[in-house]
Write a protein that holds these residues in place. Structure first.
Motif, PDB file in Angstrom:
ATOM      1  N   MET A   1       0.784  -1.187  -0.024  1.00  9.62           N
ATOM      2  CA  MET A   1      -0.052   0.077   0.235  1.00  9.62           C
ATOM      3  C   MET A   1       0.852   1.252   0.138  1.00  9.62           C
ATOM      4  O   MET A   1       1.709   1.306   0.736  1.00  9.62           O
ATOM      5  CB  MET A   1      -0.961   0.093   1.198  1.00  9.62           C
ATOM      6  CG  MET A   1      -2.067   0.902   1.361  1.00  9.62           C
ATOM      7  SD  MET A   1      -3.055   1.090   2.635  1.00  9.62           S
ATOM      8  CE  MET A   1      -4.066   2.415   2.420  1.00  9.62           C
ATOM      9  N   THR A   5      -2.166   5.928  -1.517  1.00  7.80           N
ATOM     10  CA  THR A   5      -3.404   5.081  -1.370  1.00  7.80           C
ATOM     11  C   THR A   5      -4.194   5.332  -0.096  1.00  7.80           C
ATOM     12  O   THR A   5      -3.316   5.038   0.932  1.00  7.80           O
ATOM     13  CB  THR A   5      -3.155   3.508  -1.565  1.00  7.80           C
ATOM     14  OG1 THR A   5      -2.622   3.550  -2.902  1.00  7.80           O
ATOM     15  CG2 THR A   5      -4.272   2.867  -1.460  1.00  7.80           C
ATOM     16  N   GLN A   8      -7.400   0.530   0.896  1.00 11.82           N
ATOM     17  CA  GLN A   8      -7.309  -0.806  -0.231  1.00 11.82           C
ATOM     18  C   GLN A   8      -7.881  -2.121   0.394  1.00 11.82           C
ATOM     19  O   GLN A   8      -7.981  -2.232   1.505  1.00 11.82           O
ATOM     20  CB  GLN A   8      -5.711  -0.899  -0.035  1.00 11.82           C
ATOM     21  CG  GLN A   8      -5.279  -2.098  -0.976  1.00 11.82           C
ATOM     22  CD  GLN A   8      -3.592  -2.179  -0.702  1.00 11.82           C
ATOM     23  OE1 GLN A   8      -3.124  -2.943   0.025  1.00 11.82           O
ATOM     24  NE2 GLN A   8      -2.908  -1.456  -1.665  1.00 11.82           N
ATOM     25  N   THR A   9      -8.446  -2.870  -0.782  1.00 12.70           N
ATOM     26  CA  THR A   9      -8.971  -4.045  -0.180  1.00 12.70           C
ATOM     27  C   THR A   9      -8.084  -5.251  -0.826  1.00 12.70           C
ATOM     28  O   THR A   9      -7.528  -4.868  -2.129  1.00 12.70           O
ATOM     29  CB  THR A   9     -10.262  -4.309  -0.659  1.00 12.70           C
ATOM     30  OG1 THR A   9     -10.531  -4.317  -2.114  1.00 12.70           O
ATOM     31  CG2 THR A   9     -11.112  -3.200  -0.003  1.00 12.70           C
ATOM     32  N   ARG A  10      -7.955  -6.513  -0.542  1.00 10.28           N
ATOM     33  CA  ARG A  10      -7.361  -7.460  -1.134  1.00 10.28           C
ATOM     34  C   ARG A  10      -7.971  -8.763  -1.109  1.00 10.28           C
ATOM     35  O   ARG A  10      -8.394  -9.043   0.351  1.00 10.28           O
ATOM     36  CB  ARG A  10      -6.123  -7.531  -0.558  1.00 10.28           C
ATOM     37  CG  ARG A  10      -4.980  -6.403  -1.149  1.00 10.28           C
ATOM     38  CD  ARG A  10      -4.696  -6.697  -2.451  1.00 10.28           C
ATOM     39  NE  ARG A  10      -3.820  -5.525  -3.189  1.00 10.28           N
ATOM     40  CZ  ARG A  10      -4.304  -4.381  -3.863  1.00 10.28           C
ATOM     41  NH1 ARG A  10      -5.501  -4.396  -3.667  1.00 10.28           N
ATOM     42  NH2 ARG A  10      -3.516  -3.683  -4.394  1.00 10.28           N
ATOM     43  N   ASP A  26     -10.256  -6.581  -5.560  1.00  8.36           N
ATOM     44  CA  ASP A  26      -9.222  -5.749  -5.081  1.00  8.36           C
ATOM     45  C   ASP A  26      -9.264  -4.359  -5.452  1.00  8.36           C
ATOM     46  O   ASP A  26      -9.821  -4.166  -6.814  1.00  8.36           O
ATOM     47  CB  ASP A  26      -7.791  -6.230  -5.893  1.00  8.36           C
ATOM     48  CG  ASP A  26      -7.419  -7.572  -5.345  1.00  8.36           C
ATOM     49  OD1 ASP A  26      -7.721  -8.138  -4.305  1.00  8.36           O
ATOM     50  OD2 ASP A  26      -6.386  -8.143  -6.104  1.00  8.36           O
ATOM     51  N   ASP A  28      -8.083  -0.120  -4.956  1.00  8.18           N
ATOM     52  CA  ASP A  28      -7.240   0.683  -4.397  1.00  8.18           C
ATOM     53  C   ASP A  28      -7.888   2.125  -4.787  1.00  8.18           C
ATOM     54  O   ASP A  28      -8.126   2.704  -5.969  1.00  8.18           O
ATOM     55  CB  ASP A  28      -6.006   0.745  -5.056  1.00  8.18           C
ATOM     56  CG  ASP A  28      -5.222  -0.394  -4.831  1.00  8.18           C
ATOM     57  OD1 ASP A  28      -4.244  -0.591  -3.593  1.00  8.18           O
ATOM     58  OD2 ASP A  28      -5.288  -1.626  -5.404  1.00  8.18           O
ATOM     59  N   HIS A  35     -13.339   8.283  -6.333  1.00 12.33           N
ATOM     60  CA  HIS A  35     -13.356   6.957  -6.859  1.00 12.33           C
ATOM     61  C   HIS A  35     -15.078   6.328  -7.039  1.00 12.33           C
ATOM     62  O   HIS A  35     -15.604   6.294  -5.891  1.00 12.33           O
ATOM     63  CB  HIS A  35     -12.534   5.931  -6.073  1.00 12.33           C
ATOM     64  CG  HIS A  35     -12.388   4.673  -6.804  1.00 12.33           C
ATOM     65  ND1 HIS A  35     -10.781   4.356  -7.139  1.00 12.33           N
ATOM     66  CD2 HIS A  35     -12.921   3.629  -7.243  1.00 12.33           C
ATOM     67  CE1 HIS A  35     -10.800   3.273  -7.682  1.00 12.33           C
ATOM     68  NE2 HIS A  35     -12.010   2.664  -7.556  1.00 12.33           N
ATOM     69  N   THR A  64      -7.461  -2.338   4.338  1.00 13.74           N
ATOM     70  CA  THR A  64      -6.498  -1.436   4.870  1.00 13.74           C
ATOM     71  C   THR A  64      -6.791   0.115   4.642  1.00 13.74           C
ATOM     72  O   THR A  64      -7.165   0.486   3.658  1.00 13.74           O
ATOM     73  CB  THR A  64      -5.056  -1.786   4.495  1.00 13.74           C
ATOM     74  OG1 THR A  64      -4.953  -3.097   4.373  1.00 13.74           O
ATOM     75  CG2 THR A  64      -4.039  -0.924   5.118  1.00 13.74           C
ATOM     76  N   TYR A  65      -6.606   1.008   5.915  1.00 17.25           N
ATOM     77  CA  TYR A  65      -7.027   2.291   5.690  1.00 17.25           C
ATOM     78  C   TYR A  65      -5.847   3.128   6.502  1.00 17.25           C
ATOM     79  O   TYR A  65      -5.331   2.863   7.525  1.00 17.25           O
ATOM     80  CB  TYR A  65      -8.445   2.524   6.475  1.00 17.25           C
ATOM     81  CG  TYR A  65      -8.683   4.008   6.492  1.00 17.25           C
ATOM     82  CD1 TYR A  65      -9.007   4.730   5.397  1.00 17.25           C
ATOM     83  CD2 TYR A  65      -8.764   4.718   7.773  1.00 17.25           C
ATOM     84  CE1 TYR A  65      -9.492   5.935   5.519  1.00 17.25           C
ATOM     85  CE2 TYR A  65      -9.032   5.768   7.728  1.00 17.25           C
ATOM     86  CZ  TYR A  65      -9.384   6.818   6.691  1.00 17.25           C
ATOM     87  OH  TYR A  65      -9.810   7.929   6.734  1.00 17.25           O
ATOM     88  N   THR A 219     -14.355   1.681 -10.763  1.00 11.60           N
ATOM     89  CA  THR A 219     -14.075   0.190 -10.795  1.00 11.60           C
ATOM     90  C   THR A 219     -15.688  -0.166 -11.150  1.00 11.60           C
ATOM     91  O   THR A 219     -16.580  -0.079 -10.513  1.00 11.60           O
ATOM     92  CB  THR A 219     -13.914  -0.118  -9.180  1.00 11.60           C
ATOM     93  OG1 THR A 219     -12.552   0.168  -9.161  1.00 11.60           O
ATOM     94  CG2 THR A 219     -13.925  -1.684  -9.248  1.00 11.60           C
TER      95      THR A 219
END
Length: 251
Positions: A1, A5, A8-10, A26, A28, A35, A64-65, A219
């Motif tokens: 990351m 960013t 984020q997701t994974r 996923d 970002d 977004h 994740t932030y 997205t």
């Protein structure tokens, strides 16, 4: 990351029984960008949104932030981190005045959120900021009217004011144009454009004209998975995206 960013997701996945509403997404989101999440009905947009904002817990994957793992945190915890969301249905106190709605949101950082018994002098210290926020969303003329008197579009504007009162770093907007007439769509679009500087916005939106006008990056989801990602021009020219929208022209 990267430092550019914010969220984020994974491998983000959500199953309801044997059905995967979201499968391995996923995502970002760049800092200080708008977004947009789009896709046909049933694509998983709202589920992703609820996962990111912590109103649903993922079956698999991570979120994740600002470099911190928030996968198992609660909505109140991520709100304290600076992530605030709106809802499709306007969330305001209908019997309070427009100014009182904003003032309650402003009280939270002061520690007076539930101090309704405090003297008027404590609350009047917030009035300049109340008026500033109401002016920014075009509601200053309505400050002393009850929220229930507002049109639907103005209720959405009031919700923006209360959200901004929390000074969020990341705003999550769930279909902000839902139910609005064309005039109100233009008003809320202008408002989003105005509040964008120094903030990040993640938005679920069905109105593709609005997405084309406002979004830096898009997205596209289909059947719970990422179908495509990019700016509007590349998305609009993507054959798979056009097919997902039942062969229609997404312009």
């Amino acid at each position: 990351m990267t430092t550019d960013t914010i969220i984020q997701t994974r491998g983000l996945t959500k199953r309801f029984g044997g059905f995967a509403a979201v499968n391995g997404v996923d995502l970002d989101v760049a800092r200080h960008s708008l977004h947009a999440l789009i896709g046909p009905n049933g694509a998983g947009k709202t589920t992703v949104f609820n996962l990111v904002s912590k109103f649903l817990a993922p079956s698999e994957g991570t979120i994740t932030y600002n470099g911190q793992d928030i996968t198992r945190e609660k909505p109140a915890q991520v709100a304290r981190r600076g992530m605030v969301r709106s809802f499709q249905i306007s969330a305001i106190f209908p019997r309070m005045t427009v100014a009182e709605n904003v003032r309650i949101a402003l009280q939270r950082p002061t520690g007076f959120s539930f101090s309704f018994w405090r003297g008027e002098k404590v609350l009047t210290a917030l009035e300049d900021r109340v008026d500033e926020l109401l002016t920014s969303v075009g509601l200053i003329e309505w400050r002393n009217r009850t929220a229930t008197e507002l049109s639907y579009g103005r209720k959405r504007a009031l919700e923006f004011a209360t959200t901004l009162a929390l000074d969020p770093e990341l705003m999550l907007l769930d279909e902000p144009m839902a139910g609005l007439g064309q005039e109100d769509v233009h008003r809320i679009s202008d408002l989003i454009r105005q509040i964008r500087p120094n903030r990040t916005i993640l938005m679920v939106e069905h109105n593709l004209a609005v997405v084309a006008d406002l979004a830096d990056r898009i997205t596209v989801l289909a059947r719970g998975e990422v179908l495509a990602e990019g700016d509007y021009e590349s998305i609009a020219a993507n054959d798979a995206v056009i097919e997902a929208y039942i062969g229609g022209d997404i312009d």
